[in-house]
Design an enzyme around this catalytic site. Structure first.
Site, PDB file in Angstrom:
ATOM      1  N   GLY A 103      -5.914   8.804 -54.082  1.00 49.05           N
ATOM      2  CA  GLY A 103      -7.651   8.113 -53.623  1.00 49.05           C
ATOM      3  C   GLY A 103      -9.032   7.748 -54.761  1.00 49.05           C
ATOM      4  O   GLY A 103      -8.894   6.928 -54.512  1.00 49.05           O
ATOM      5  N   THR A 104      -8.137   7.702 -55.932  1.00 46.98           N
ATOM      6  CA  THR A 104      -8.507   7.031 -57.275  1.00 46.98           C
ATOM      7  C   THR A 104      -8.310   5.805 -57.093  1.00 46.98           C
ATOM      8  O   THR A 104      -9.572   4.541 -57.447  1.00 46.98           O
ATOM      9  CB  THR A 104      -7.860   7.700 -58.083  1.00 46.98           C
ATOM     10  OG1 THR A 104      -8.944   9.194 -59.327  1.00 46.98           O
ATOM     11  CG2 THR A 104      -9.266   6.845 -59.629  1.00 46.98           C
TER      12      THR A 104
ATOM     13  N   GLN B 218     -12.881  13.450 -48.858  1.00 44.77           N
ATOM     14  CA  GLN B 218     -13.594  14.770 -48.943  1.00 44.77           C
ATOM     15  C   GLN B 218     -13.805  14.961 -47.205  1.00 44.77           C
ATOM     16  O   GLN B 218     -13.803  15.528 -46.456  1.00 44.77           O
ATOM     17  CB  GLN B 218     -14.535  15.345 -49.315  1.00 44.77           C
ATOM     18  CG  GLN B 218     -13.915  15.553 -50.893  1.00 44.77           C
ATOM     19  CD  GLN B 218     -13.254  16.575 -50.789  1.00 44.77           C
ATOM     20  OE1 GLN B 218     -12.557  17.390 -50.454  1.00 44.77           O
ATOM     21  NE2 GLN B 218     -12.928  16.860 -52.513  1.00 44.77           N
TER      22      GLN B 218
ATOM     23  N   SER C 212      -7.050  10.395 -49.690  1.00 45.48           N
ATOM     24  CA  SER C 212      -6.327  11.177 -50.656  1.00 45.48           C
ATOM     25  C   SER C 212      -5.974  12.362 -49.302  1.00 45.48           C
ATOM     26  O   SER C 212      -6.156  13.116 -49.351  1.00 45.48           O
ATOM     27  CB  SER C 212      -7.304  11.867 -51.889  1.00 45.48           C
ATOM     28  OG  SER C 212      -6.158  12.407 -52.411  1.00 45.48           O
ATOM     29  N   GLY C 213      -4.417  12.406 -49.997  1.00 49.44           N
ATOM     30  CA  GLY C 213      -3.391  13.132 -49.173  1.00 49.44           C
ATOM     31  C   GLY C 213      -3.454  14.634 -49.549  1.00 49.44           C
ATOM     32  O   GLY C 213      -3.201  15.650 -49.218  1.00 49.44           O
TER      33      GLY C 213
ATOM     34  N   THR D  96       7.218   0.047 -56.022  1.00 49.49           N
ATOM     35  CA  THR D  96       8.506   0.540 -54.652  1.00 49.49           C
ATOM     36  C   THR D  96       7.776   1.882 -53.895  1.00 49.49           C
ATOM     37  O   THR D  96       7.078   2.852 -54.886  1.00 49.49           O
ATOM     38  CB  THR D  96       9.528   1.133 -55.120  1.00 49.49           C
ATOM     39  OG1 THR D  96       9.807  -0.137 -55.326  1.00 49.49           O
ATOM     40  CG2 THR D  96      10.405   1.825 -54.197  1.00 49.49           C
TER      41      THR D  96
ATOM     42  N   CYS E  82     -16.832  22.529 -67.812  1.00 48.62           N
ATOM     43  CA  CYS E  82     -16.557  22.863 -69.156  1.00 48.62           C
ATOM     44  C   CYS E  82     -15.393  22.061 -70.052  1.00 48.62           C
ATOM     45  O   CYS E  82     -14.252  21.202 -69.700  1.00 48.62           O
ATOM     46  CB  CYS E  82     -15.953  24.501 -69.375  1.00 48.62           C
ATOM     47  SG  CYS E  82     -15.836  24.992 -71.189  1.00 48.62           S
TER      48      CYS E  82
HETATM   49  C1  LIG Z   1     -15.041  13.130 -53.506  1.00 50.25           C
HETATM   50  C2  LIG Z   1     -13.558  12.388 -54.234  1.00 50.25           C
HETATM   51  N1  LIG Z   1     -13.517  11.196 -54.274  1.00 50.25           N
HETATM   52  C3  LIG Z   1     -12.219  11.227 -55.232  1.00 50.25           C
HETATM   53  C4  LIG Z   1     -11.181  11.681 -55.457  1.00 50.25           C
HETATM   54  C5  LIG Z   1      -9.525  11.611 -56.146  1.00 50.25           C
HETATM   55  O1  LIG Z   1      -8.968  12.063 -55.361  1.00 50.25           O
HETATM   56  P1  LIG Z   1      -7.194  11.843 -56.114  1.00 50.25           P
HETATM   57  O2  LIG Z   1      -6.961  13.048 -56.838  1.00 50.25           O
HETATM   58  O3  LIG Z   1      -6.361  11.829 -54.941  1.00 50.25           O
HETATM   59  O4  LIG Z   1      -6.904  10.664 -56.546  1.00 50.25           O
HETATM   60  C6  LIG Z   1     -11.366  12.721 -54.832  1.00 50.25           C
HETATM   61  C7  LIG Z   1     -10.896  14.035 -56.337  1.00 50.25           C
HETATM   62  O5  LIG Z   1     -11.655  15.161 -56.005  1.00 50.25           O
HETATM   63  C8  LIG Z   1     -12.925  13.534 -54.543  1.00 50.25           C
HETATM   64  O6  LIG Z   1     -13.176  15.178 -54.103  1.00 50.25           O
END
Ligand SMILES: Cc1ncc(COP(=O)(O)O)c(C=O)c1O
Length: 388
Positions: free
Chosen positions: A74-75, A181, A203-204, A241, A329
């Site tokens: 997702g990032t 989410q 994100s998978g 790849t 933390c």
């Molecule tokens: C709202 C949201 N965006 C992005 C991410 C990041 O996804 P990933 O862990 O696949 O990089 C998360 C992960 O917790 C998330 O909750």
């Protein structure tokens, strides 16, 4: 490695991989290890599997398969969307986002701001909701992209994404939503006539697929410059790849998510509601954080007066119960959640908050066990605080 049975109430952090997903992936880790870009038929088997997955993801999102780009997480999807929008026009270098995004957006925007990109941070009210008039006023002729999440990872609060997308579209900027989410938990239909979403991140590992695979939806009419440059994979939109086995798993996970959507909204919602209502009944001075109406069916964020959530986490851990704190933390100091702070809550409330997030793999027994342990822990910690 063996482990104790756990009660896993932290499904917004990551999820259990569905055994049916593992089963579908296995042949691509063992037998069919060909490179999908290879011209011979052994490679074509992997390529066909990729395309089947693309169709399955597109089906869940209600879009066309060619609008799906597989990424590593997702990032990466979030970073790619923003980077692409900024690369299109040197006269459009302004970003609008919100104060409650995941760090995959906030830290990227902070880094861009240090390099001279102007970022407008929209605040939220006590329910965690945006002021849409403020959003509209913030969009300028030089705005490259507006990025707002669909569902908040800490509170589960849902933004009115279609409405936001329509406002951004009217003002002729690009709209991205971090739907990490939301996907698999609420119905999404990108093909609907009202959809003005240009980019959407998935994100998978949030939907019962392994970690290390994601998707960026790129609307077919939206210009896109790749983030990773190299080979011509993903129709030239994402080099590298492909992670074939995980992508195959992702396709299966999306199929299952579609089939389980009703269940998510009845069974999982039921577990969450039961847990939440009984916590509020049995533990004094506990309050739910954020909009309870416009919320994911699986998430509850609850503030407990007079406790430190990190201490609760440690005691819950001893009872093999996993959930998250409204604080992080790092290097010895406790930072209250930026989401809860943005909602106007005190540092004490943020530091006394816990997030519980459920999935279809949870049971009523999990809820009962957690409800048995949690009140005792809160009472014990409150007692200790009173004596101190
Ligand atoms: C709202 C949201 N965006 C992005 C991410 C990041 O996804 P990933 O862990 O696949 O990089 C998360 C992960 O917790 C998330 O909750």
């Amino acid at each position: 490695m063996k482990r104790e049975p756990i009660i896993y109430l932290d499904n917004n952090a990551t999820t259990q991989v569905d055994p049916a997903v593992v089963e579908e992936m296995m042949p691509f880790l063992t037998e069919f290890y060909g490179n999908p870009s290879s011209a011979y038929s052994f490679g074509k088997i992997a390529e066909q599997a990729l395309e089947k997955s693309r169709e399955r993801v597109a089906m869940l999102l209600g879009c066309e398969p060619r609008e799906i780009i597989f990424t590593s997480c997702g990032t990466e999807s979030n970073n790619a969307a923003i980077t692409s929008a900024l690369s299109l026009d040197p006269d459009r270098q302004h970003i609008i986002t919100t104060r409650v995004e995941h760090s995959a957006i906030t830290k990227h925007c902070e880094a861009l701001a240090k390099r001279g990109i102007e970022v407008t941070w929209l605040g939220v009210d006590e329910r965690g909701q945006l002021d849409l008039h403020e959003l509209e006023r913030a969009i300028r002729p030089d705005t490259a992209i507006v990025s707002t999440m669909w569902a908040n990872n800490e509170t589960g609060v849902l933004f009115p994404i279609e409405e936001i997308a329509a406002i951004v579209h009217k003002k002729k900027a690009i709209f991205h939503t971090d739907a990490v989410q939301a996907v698999g938990k609420i119905p999404i239909n990108l093909a609907s006539a009202h959809s003005h979403i240009n980019f959407l991140s998935v994100s998978g590992h949030k939907l019962h697929c392994p970690k290390g695979v994601g998707v960026l939806y790129v609307n077919r009419r939206t210009r896109f410059n790749p983030y990773l440059i190299g080979g011509g994979q993903e129709h030239g939109k994402r080099a590298g790849t492909e992670n074939v086995a995980s992508i195959v798993g992702f396709g299966k996970a999306c199929k299952l998510a579609g089939e389980n959507m009703e269940h998510e909204n009845s069974f999982v919602r039921g577990l969450r509601d039961d847990f939440e209502n009984r916590v509020l009944e049995t533990i004094a001075d506990a309050q739910v954080n954020g909009d309870r109406e416009h919320r994911l069916p699986n998430t509850t964020s609850i503030a407990f007066d007079g406790i430190e959530s990190e201490a609760v986490l440690m005691l819950l851990d001893k009872a093999h119960i996993c959930c998250s704190a409204g604080s992080a933390c790092t290097t010895g100091s406790i930072h209250p959640s930026h989401v809860l702070k943005a909602m106007g809550f005190s540092t004490e409330r943020a530091r006394g908050s816990l997030r519980f997030s459920f999935s279809r793999f949870n049971t009523m027994t999990d809820v009962e066990k957690a409800l048995h342990v949690l009140p005792q822990i809160i009472a014990k910690l409150r007692q200790m605080m009173a004596v101190a």
